[in-house]
Enzyme design. Structure first.
Site, PDB file in Angstrom:
ATOM      1  N   SER A   1      40.641  21.645  40.244  1.00  0.00           N
ATOM      2  CA  SER A   1      39.601  22.234  39.403  1.00  0.00           C
ATOM      3  C   SER A   1      40.176  23.032  38.239  1.00  0.00           C
ATOM      4  CB  SER A   1      38.735  23.171  40.249  1.00  0.00           C
ATOM      5  OG  SER A   1      38.027  22.398  41.176  1.00  0.00           O
TER       6      SER A   1
ATOM      7  N   ARG B   1      -1.142   8.740   3.440  1.00  0.00           N
ATOM      8  CA  ARG B   1      -1.623   9.529   4.581  1.00  0.00           C
ATOM      9  C   ARG B   1      -0.555   9.759   5.656  1.00  0.00           C
ATOM     10  NH1 ARG B   1      -6.875   7.023   6.747  1.00  0.00           N
ATOM     11  NH2 ARG B   1      -6.507   5.292   5.326  1.00  0.00           N
TER      12      ARG B   1
ATOM     13  N   LYS C   1       5.844   3.752   4.334  1.00  0.00           N
ATOM     14  CA  LYS C   1       5.043   3.570   5.549  1.00  0.00           C
ATOM     15  C   LYS C   1       5.542   2.423   6.418  1.00  0.00           C
ATOM     16  CE  LYS C   1       0.639   1.853   5.791  1.00  0.00           C
ATOM     17  NZ  LYS C   1      -0.819   1.920   5.634  1.00  0.00           N
TER      18      LYS C   1
ATOM     19  N   ARG D   1      28.375   9.244  26.996  1.00  0.00           N
ATOM     20  CA  ARG D   1      28.339   8.952  25.560  1.00  0.00           C
ATOM     21  C   ARG D   1      28.924   7.562  25.301  1.00  0.00           C
ATOM     22  NH1 ARG D   1      31.146  13.829  23.022  1.00  0.00           N
ATOM     23  NH2 ARG D   1      30.756  12.636  21.108  1.00  0.00           N
TER      24      ARG D   1
ATOM     25  N   GLY E   1       0.840  -1.208   0.000  1.00  0.00           N
ATOM     26  CA  GLY E   1       0.000   0.000   0.000  1.00  0.00           C
ATOM     27  C   GLY E   1       0.872   1.255   0.000  1.00  0.00           C
TER      28      GLY E   1
ATOM     29  N   GLY F   1      -4.934  -4.299  -5.873  1.00  0.00           N
ATOM     30  CA  GLY F   1      -5.812  -4.964  -4.903  1.00  0.00           C
ATOM     31  C   GLY F   1      -5.094  -6.047  -4.120  1.00  0.00           C
ATOM     32  N   THR F   2      -5.736  -6.479  -3.036  1.00  0.00           N
ATOM     33  CA  THR F   2      -5.073  -7.412  -2.121  1.00  0.00           C
ATOM     34  C   THR F   2      -4.831  -8.792  -2.749  1.00  0.00           C
ATOM     35  OG1 THR F   2      -7.284  -7.709  -1.156  1.00  0.00           O
ATOM     36  CG2 THR F   2      -5.761  -6.322   0.057  1.00  0.00           C
TER      37      THR F   2
END
Ligand code: UD1
Ligand code: CA
Length: 457
Positions: free
Chosen positions: A406, A15, A22, A334, A11, A79-80
């Site tokens: 630091s 949409r 899809k 990470r 298909g 068609g199917t």
């Protein structure tokens, strides 16, 4: 004899309004059609054939390397029944039952496929199909039965009379056929309202051949949920998420506001894991017993051993956190970040390809890349490994019980031997011997009475 499964997935999916075919849209991190493929193999299928159309090459690439999986292309969506006929060359000579499912209904269950195969065989039928009763059957093919309750046909919404439209038993589109399928498919025509080759016409054709149509009924309307739009994708995702949450809670996981927690099916959780709201767990993430993950933390392909703790808003990717180690809030682990037992990473600390030894600490605001930190060493706030010279990455090696003051920059490659000290604010580009203190910064000078002199100017 084992069965084969054909998945209809040609298909167009217009949409979805997407460049991505899809069937490749991710549903909890896995492509839509991947669910049907996995279900097919889980049902014991010997061969699986996917009928694809739009984006065929892309779909093939994603599933490269799956054994016993083939793809066939339906060039035109006629068609199917026409879609199913495309699978014939791959299954020619296959004598077992042929199950047919739809590529955009990912929640079809393994038991449905095996149930159809068993029912067809047990009843000596030519085909078996799934059916379902819906309060609102709009849009689906309606099942027609005779007075004895035998299935005699299916009528599509478009072709149905008002009386037929009132039938609440529908066709979810999952079937099983005997090996005479291919011959019978040739008898399907396209004389109907849509001008398509309808797969359910096979019901009539099997009956005309004197064969029985068996059926099983599904009470799980989830099996019917198809994905034709983004909204439906989100709806299916919601159903799956709900199942996963329920599953893990039943196995002893505590979830605070479970409806806000996102978990992919590949994730593994142990009892007494606690997940605070908004947690995202992806890929091969595995959390051991008693692990706690704070609010809005996101973990992908990350392992946390029993008793480890990830505090809120921490992001982990391919990281490994040992027992009793903790990271966050607001930490970033990470790929190849490794915290040994009892190691601690605090807020705004980033690790990449870096190992913190047992009970080593980096409490605040640091970057450790391509680094090895020995046990019980302390990395002060603002410490940075300068691991990249613009072309190559270099390693920083820090021994045991080293104290890095630091805001020091460790310019790699560089080694700080065991028990060494780095004075705060140093730029270190030479190795520091065991037990030594390294100071590498401008010496402080105090200018006496400076303020007074400035005032008198
Ligand atoms: C179909 C059934 C209907 C059933 C419904 C359940 C037919 C004629 N009707 O209708 O009875 O209630 O499914 O969802 O079969 N496909 C192709 N090539 C095509 C046409 C479709 O591969 O040429 C694939 C689609 O990608 C989809 C599946 O077949 O996965 C079903 O097609 P779709 O057009 O959605 O059929 P429906 O009209 O919903
Ligand atoms: Ca459909």
């Amino acid at each position: 004899m084992a069965h084969a499964v054909v998945i209809l997935a040609a298909g167009l999916g217009t949409r979805m309004k997407s460049r991505l075919p899809k069937v490749l849209h991710p549903l909890l991190g896995k492509p839509l059609v991947g669910y049907c493929i996995d279900t097919a193999f889980a049902s014991g299928a010997e061969k699986v054939v996917v009928v694809i159309g739009h984006g065929a090459e892309q779909v093939r690439q994603v599933f490269e390397g799956y054994p016993n999986l083939s793809f066939v292309v339906q060039e035109q969506q006629l068609g199917t029944a026409h879609a199913l006929a495309q699978a014939e060359p791959v299954l020619q000579g296959f004598q077992g039952p042929i199950v047919v499912t739809q590529g955009d209904t990912p929640l079809t269950q393994v038991e449905t496929l095996t149930g159809l195969v068993h029912t067809m065989q047990a009843e000596g039928a030519g085909m078996a199909m799934l059916t379902m009763h819906l309060d609102d059957p709009t849009g689906y093919g309606r099942i027609l039965r005779d007075e004895q309750g035998q299935i005699i046909g299916n009528v599509e919404q478009k072709d149905a009379t008002p009386e037929q439209r009132a039938i609440q038993e529908i066709n979810p589109g999952v079937y099983c056929f005997d090996a005479s399928l291919w011959e019978k498919l040739k008898l399907v025509d396209n004389r109907n309202a849509a001008g398509e080759y309808y797969l359910p016409d096979l019901i009539r054709i099997y009956r005309e051949a004197g064969q029985k149509i068996a059926s099983i009924e599904s009470r799980d309307t989830g099996e019917l949920l198809g994905v034709n739009s983004r909204a439906q994708l989100a709806q299916v995702e919601q159903v799956l998420l709900q199942r996963l949450r329920t599953h893990w809670m039943a196995l002893g996981v505590r979830m605070i506001q479970p409806e806000t927690i996102y978990i992919e099916p590949t994730v593994e959780l142990a009892p007494d894991v606690t997940l605070w709201p908004g947690v995202i767990l992806r890929g091969k993430t595995r959390l051991g017993e008693g692990v706690e993950v704070g609010a809005y933390a996101a973990l992908s392909d990350t392992v946390v051993e029993p008793g480890g703790k990830i505090k809120s808003h921490t992001v982990c990717e391919e990281a490994y956190v040992s027992s009793g180690a903790d990271a966050g809030p607001f930490a970033r682990l990470r790929p190849k970040a490794f915290l040994d037992e009892g190691a601690h990473v605090g807020n705004f600390v980033e690790l990449k390809n870096a190992r913190l030894g047992k009970r080593a600490k980096a409490g605040h605001l640091a970057y450790l890349g391509d680094a090895e930190v020995g046990e019980e060493s302390n990395i002060g706030a603002g410490v940075i490994t300068a691991n990249y010279d613009g072309q190559h990455k270099h390693k920083t090696t820090i021994g045991k019980r080293v104290f890095v003051g630091s805001n020091s920059v460790l310019i790699a490659p560089v080694t700080l031997a065991d028990h060494s000290f780095i004075a705060g604010g140093s730029s270190i580009n030479q190795d520091v011997p065991e037990g030594a203190l390294a100071i590498a910064r401008g010496r402080q000078r105090n200018i006496e009475d400076y303020a007074k002199r400035k005032r008198s100017q």
